[in-house]
Enzyme design. Structure first.
Site, PDB file in Angstrom:
ATOM      1  NE  ARG A  97       6.096   0.132  10.130  1.00  0.00           N
ATOM      2  CZ  ARG A  97       5.153  -0.106   9.564  1.00  0.00           C
ATOM      3  NH1 ARG A  97       4.813   0.361   8.234  1.00  0.00           N
ATOM      4  NH2 ARG A  97       3.851  -0.810   9.781  1.00  0.00           N
TER       5      ARG A  97
ATOM      6  NE  ARG B  66       7.463  -2.130   6.192  1.00  0.00           N
ATOM      7  CZ  ARG B  66       6.274  -1.936   6.300  1.00  0.00           C
ATOM      8  NH1 ARG B  66       5.507  -1.426   5.198  1.00  0.00           N
ATOM      9  NH2 ARG B  66       5.421  -2.509   7.272  1.00  0.00           N
TER      10      ARG B  66
ATOM     11  NE  ARG C 200       1.892  -4.815  11.059  1.00  0.00           N
ATOM     12  CZ  ARG C 200       3.048  -4.526  10.254  1.00  0.00           C
ATOM     13  NH1 ARG C 200       4.266  -4.953  10.348  1.00  0.00           N
ATOM     14  NH2 ARG C 200       2.872  -3.690   9.134  1.00  0.00           N
TER      15      ARG C 200
ATOM     16  NE  ARG D 233      -4.540  -1.507   9.311  1.00  0.00           N
ATOM     17  CZ  ARG D 233      -3.603  -0.846   8.982  1.00  0.00           C
ATOM     18  NH1 ARG D 233      -3.304   0.349   8.637  1.00  0.00           N
ATOM     19  NH2 ARG D 233      -2.367  -1.502   8.811  1.00  0.00           N
TER      20      ARG D 233
ATOM     21  CE  LYS E 232      -2.508  -1.092   3.923  1.00  0.00           C
ATOM     22  NZ  LYS E 232      -1.625  -2.582   3.934  1.00  0.00           N
TER      23      LYS E 232
HETATM   24  P1  AMP Z   1       0.400   0.571   8.707  1.00  0.00           P
HETATM   25  O1  AMP Z   1       1.718   1.622   8.451  1.00  0.00           O
HETATM   26  O2  AMP Z   1      -0.528   0.992   7.745  1.00  0.00           O
HETATM   27  O3  AMP Z   1       0.887  -0.895   8.409  1.00  0.00           O
HETATM   28  O4  AMP Z   1      -0.080   0.743  10.280  1.00  0.00           O
HETATM   29  C1  AMP Z   1       1.054   0.410  11.276  1.00  0.00           C
HETATM   30  C2  AMP Z   1       0.021   0.215  12.593  1.00  0.00           C
HETATM   31  O5  AMP Z   1      -0.860   1.433  12.822  1.00  0.00           O
HETATM   32  C3  AMP Z   1      -0.990  -0.879  12.348  1.00  0.00           C
HETATM   33  O6  AMP Z   1      -0.446  -2.020  12.671  1.00  0.00           O
HETATM   34  C4  AMP Z   1      -2.013  -0.351  13.579  1.00  0.00           C
HETATM   35  O7  AMP Z   1      -1.451  -0.562  14.617  1.00  0.00           O
HETATM   36  C5  AMP Z   1      -1.993   1.122  13.411  1.00  0.00           C
HETATM   37  N1  AMP Z   1      -2.881   1.814  12.399  1.00  0.00           N
HETATM   38  C6  AMP Z   1      -2.857   2.429  11.126  1.00  0.00           C
HETATM   39  N2  AMP Z   1      -3.765   2.673  10.491  1.00  0.00           N
HETATM   40  C7  AMP Z   1      -4.854   2.100  11.330  1.00  0.00           C
HETATM   41  C8  AMP Z   1      -6.512   2.071  11.139  1.00  0.00           C
HETATM   42  N3  AMP Z   1      -6.926   2.622  10.070  1.00  0.00           N
HETATM   43  N4  AMP Z   1      -6.881   1.643  12.366  1.00  0.00           N
HETATM   44  C9  AMP Z   1      -6.465   1.217  13.387  1.00  0.00           C
HETATM   45  N5  AMP Z   1      -4.917   0.788  13.558  1.00  0.00           N
HETATM   46  C10 AMP Z   1      -4.407   1.674  12.581  1.00  0.00           C
END
Ligand code: AMP
Length: 219
Positions: free
Chosen positions: A161, A128, A172, A89, A14
């Protein structure tokens, strides 16, 4: 206002796909993950609320997420084109997004479901690396920096990360199938879902999405 969403499991690409689209269109990239990481870094109230959930690979509560997205939309002009990455999400977030957009007499225009096999998701996430300074993403095998551990763009230090460790990645992926996958049928029923093969080269995936997304802005 036009709105597109990039939906898909962690590691589906993404973030990198969003970057490609942003570079070649007027879509404004809104990544809730990036916003939360920034909040954690700056030690804000939202950051303190989110940090623990993120470390464990769990979802941050809907009210926190809807709050930051709502604020972001209210700050922007009505006639802009948005690309959400990592949001919504949960079904609750999707419903609240619909409600927010309806206040602007708008709706979700297209949802691109990025599809890739599980082994590829794992390989992408474990390899990553991200620049601490500018946020640029790399991969130790697929997109290596010129000099190990150093960002090509700004010379910043590359790091892994906290949530890209193997145990957290598994959680996740589990969270995705339990809480986010239901969005596929939600958007399918609305007739806005487009399935995209994201196991290919990044530029092919970006080109396919742009071919559908760009004409939206012209209308
Ligand atoms: P990402 O960078 O999109 O993989 O997001 C990293 C982490 O941020 C996720 O594993 C969640 O803990 C949190 N997060 C990001 N976007 C959301 C969302 N829309 N709803 C809930 N948690 C989120």
């Amino acid at each position: 206002m036009k709105t597109i969403i990039l939906l898909g499991a962690p590691g589906a690409g993404k973030g990198t796909i969003a970057e490609g689209i942003r570079n070649e269109s007027v879509f404004i990239h809104v990544s809730t993950g990036d916003m939360l990481r920034e909040a954690v870094k700056n030690g804000t109230v939202v950051g303190r609320q989110a940090e623990g959930f993120m470390k464990r690979g769990e979802l941050v509560p809907d009210d926190v997420i809807v709050g930051i997205v709502g604020e972001r939309l209210d700050r922007g002009a009505r006639d802009l084109a948005y690309m959400f990455d990592g949001f919504p999400r949960t079904l609750e977030q999707a419903r609240l997004l619909d409600e927010t957009l309806s206040r602007y007499a708008s709706k979700v225009d297209k949802v691109f479901l990025l599809d890739a096999p599980r082994e590829l998701l794992m390989a992408r996430l474990t390899g990553r690396r991200v620049c601490r300074k500018c946020g640029q993403s790399y991969h130790v095998i697929n997109i290596p920096p010129k000099k190990t551990g150093v960002c090509d763009l700004c010379g910043g230090e590359l790091y892994q990360r906290a949530d890209d460790s193997e145990a957290t990645i598994l959680n996740r992926l589990e969270v995705y199938s339990k809480q986010t996958e239901s969005l596929i049928s939600y958007y399918e029923k609305k007739g806005v879902l487009v399935r995209i093969d994201s196991a290919r080269q990044r530029q092919d995936t970006v080109a396919e999405i742009l071919a559908i997304a760009k004409p939206l802005i012209a209308t």
